[in-house]
Write an enzyme that holds these catalytic residues in place. Structure first.
Site, PDB file in Angstrom:
ATOM      1  N   ASP A  93       0.862  -1.162   0.000  1.00 26.42           N
ATOM      2  CA  ASP A  93       0.000   0.000   0.000  1.00 26.42           C
ATOM      3  C   ASP A  93       0.906   1.222   0.000  1.00 26.42           C
ATOM      4  OD1 ASP A  93      -2.803   1.163   2.038  1.00 26.42           O
ATOM      5  OD2 ASP A  93      -2.152   1.604   0.016  1.00 26.42           O
ATOM      6  N   ASP A 267      -7.728  -7.630   0.993  1.00 25.31           N
ATOM      7  CA  ASP A 267      -6.757  -7.704   2.089  1.00 25.31           C
ATOM      8  C   ASP A 267      -7.473  -7.286   3.356  1.00 25.31           C
ATOM      9  OD1 ASP A 267      -6.358  -4.520   1.817  1.00 25.31           O
ATOM     10  OD2 ASP A 267      -5.429  -5.235   3.674  1.00 25.31           O
TER      11      ASP A 267
HETATM   12  C1  LIG Z   1      -9.577  -1.559   6.912  1.00 25.83           C
HETATM   13  N1  LIG Z   1     -10.265  -0.754   5.933  1.00 25.83           N
HETATM   14  C2  LIG Z   1      -9.548  -0.111   4.984  1.00 25.83           C
HETATM   15  N2  LIG Z   1      -8.202  -0.238   4.831  1.00 25.83           N
HETATM   16  C3  LIG Z   1      -7.896   0.604   3.807  1.00 25.83           C
HETATM   17  C4  LIG Z   1      -6.639   0.907   3.262  1.00 25.83           C
HETATM   18  C5  LIG Z   1      -5.393   0.335   3.883  1.00 25.83           C
HETATM   19  C6  LIG Z   1      -5.115  -1.035   3.628  1.00 25.83           C
HETATM   20  C7  LIG Z   1      -3.744  -1.297   4.247  1.00 25.83           C
HETATM   21  O1  LIG Z   1      -3.737  -1.051   5.647  1.00 25.83           O
HETATM   22  C8  LIG Z   1      -3.093  -2.105   6.345  1.00 25.83           C
HETATM   23  O2  LIG Z   1      -4.035  -2.774   7.140  1.00 25.83           O
HETATM   24  C9  LIG Z   1      -4.507  -1.972   8.230  1.00 25.83           C
HETATM   25  C10 LIG Z   1      -2.603  -3.037   5.310  1.00 25.83           C
HETATM   26  O3  LIG Z   1      -1.236  -2.805   5.114  1.00 25.83           O
HETATM   27  C11 LIG Z   1      -3.369  -2.702   4.057  1.00 25.83           C
HETATM   28  O4  LIG Z   1      -2.568  -2.737   2.922  1.00 25.83           O
HETATM   29  C12 LIG Z   1      -6.593   1.879   2.213  1.00 25.83           C
HETATM   30  N3  LIG Z   1      -5.371   2.206   1.669  1.00 25.83           N
HETATM   31  C13 LIG Z   1      -5.317   3.198   0.737  1.00 25.83           C
HETATM   32  N4  LIG Z   1      -4.119   3.551   0.207  1.00 25.83           N
HETATM   33  N5  LIG Z   1      -6.426   3.866   0.291  1.00 25.83           N
HETATM   34  C14 LIG Z   1      -7.672   3.541   0.753  1.00 25.83           C
HETATM   35  O5  LIG Z   1      -8.663   4.166   0.335  1.00 25.83           O
HETATM   36  C15 LIG Z   1      -7.788   2.507   1.763  1.00 25.83           C
HETATM   37  C16 LIG Z   1      -9.039   2.163   2.308  1.00 25.83           C
HETATM   38  C17 LIG Z   1      -9.077   1.220   3.335  1.00 25.83           C
HETATM   39  N6  LIG Z   1     -10.104   0.745   4.087  1.00 25.83           N
END
Ligand SMILES: CNc1nc2c(CC[C@H]3O[C@@H](OC)[C@H](O)[C@@H]3O)c3nc(N)[nH]c(=O)c3cc2[nH]1
Length: 373
Positions: A93, A267
């Site tokens: 991410d 994820d």
């Molecule tokens: C839980 N709900 C949620 N998580 C989200 C994440 C993090 C996931 C990332 O956060 C981390 O998990 C907490 C992991 O590394 C994962 O890749 C998001 N990341 C980005 N860049 N943009 C978004 O709009 C977004 C929305 C989400 N909604």
């Protein structure tokens, strides 16, 4: 393996899709669940267990890894795959979400974000270009654009501002990423719970001709019905021949209903985080192993499972370990939960291949509704 990033749509069942992403480091069977390895570890798990359990790809996180051990250091150590001993694909991410949720955000403007590390309070600036540079230093296979994910509910004007900024940042990330055949950069659709903004965001990203599209800005506290409505609005706008990744989702129920709308990748920290807190996911529903009623229950979580954590340990022992705050408790429940999640994804893929996904979804949700066993 292929020296390029390719997505092959193999079958559909309603709007549910069966596919395969092939890339130099391996093949990803979709619909796919990607275990979260935020700081270079899927917490409480050995990565060979994660692999044996059925995961084709894991996640890393730019925000955490840029703070510790630092991207230049990871590059000197041979890249993330070498460091953590995971030879398969890794998706990272971009850090946008964590900056908003974890750090002491100091400034957000056209250039990027300035924030204080939640680790040691040091000041950092991250631009779209720096986020892509960091993901390159990590040698990440699937990289996310830097975006701004706003909380819901929110003012439509605020949602629009963040969506348009994210679109401009997507363009800058696309330029910074350049041409890396074996890798991919995904755009992230924003727009909150506003249909018109979701459509504008998806249309704008489609112009960039990216290799895949994430649906962001969801699983931020909105009701599931709102999340599913936004998928019904957004997915028809996106190219069918590219993978769609719903970020941060979710429970088995969320994933079944999102696959039914056409999502290919997920994820979520749910299986690992809740496992560490004593919550077990099984094919017959959730089991809160901390509950006193398990104290002398000699049954395993599921005697029919192929996962040793699920089949070989009594609930009584799991109860004791969790109640005693022993590390093995979180390890066994994380192992059980990830195995269940991958077993569910395998069942989903099989059901789509046999064009009976709707029945599989209904049976699985009904089995869960019967509740705790
Ligand atoms: C839980 N709900 C949620 N998580 C989200 C994440 C993090 C996931 C990332 O956060 C981390 O998990 C907490 C992991 O590394 C994962 O890749 C998001 N990341 C980005 N860049 N943009 C978004 O709009 C977004 C929305 C989400 N909604």
């Amino acid at each position: 393996m292929s020296e390029n990033f390719t997505f092959n749509l193999k079958a559909t069942s309603g709007k549910a899709r069966l596919g395969e992403i092939t890339m130099p480091r391996g093949t990803i069977r979709t619909p796919a669940f990607m275990p979260v390895g935020t700081v270079g570890t899927v917490k409480a798990m050995y990565l060979d267990q994660v692999k044996e359990g059925g995961a084709d790809i894991i996640l890393g996180n730019t925000y955490h890894l840029m703070l510790r051990p630092g991207p230049e250091r990871v590059a000197r150590l041979g890249g993330l795959h070498e460091l953590i001993r995971w030879p398969g694909p890794i998706l990272t991410d971009s850090g946008g979400f964590q900056v908003m949720s974890l750090s002491g955000l100091r400034k957000l403007d056209e250039q990027g974000v300035t924030f204080k590390s939640h680790v040691d309070g040091s000041l950092h600036h991250m631009s779209p270009e720096r986020s892509i540079e960091i993901q390159g230093l990590l040698d990440s296979d699937i990289q996310m654009q830097l975006d701004e994910c706003v909380a819901l509910p929110n003012e439509p004007r605020e949602i629009e501002r963040a969506m348009e900024l994210s679109l401009r940042w997507a363009e800058r990330c696309r330029v910074a990423f350049g041409n890396q055949p074996g890798k991919a950069m995904f755009g992230i659709v924003q727009g909150g719970d506003q249909p018109a903004l979701r459509i504008r965001s998806a249309e704008g990203l489609k112009q960039l001709d990216l290799k895949g599209y994430s649906i962001g800005g969801l699983a931020v506290g909105e009701p599931q019905a709102v999340m599913l409505d936004m998928l019904r609005i957004t997915l028809p706008v996106l190219p069918t021949e590219k993978p769609r990744y719903l970020m941060g989702v979710g429970t088995p129920d969320d994933m079944l209903k999102s696959v039914a709308e056409g999502i290919d990748m997920f994820d979520c920290v749910m299986p690992t985080r809740s496992g560490r807190h004593g919550l077990a996911f099984t094919r017959r529903g959730k089991v809160n192993i901390r509950n006193a009623r398990h104290a002398e229950d000699m049954r395993p979580l599921d005697e029919q499972s192929s996962c040793p954590a699920t089949r070989d340990y009594s609930r009584a022992y799991l109860h004791h370990l969790v109640r005693s705050n022993e590390a093995l408790g979180g390890m066994l429940l994380s192992w059980n939960n990830l195995s269940y999640y991958q077993e569910l994804m395998q069942g989903i893929r099989q059901a789509i291949a046999e064009d009976r996904f709707e029945d599989f979804k209904a049976e699985t949700i009904e089995m869960w509704a019967r509740g705790d066993i």
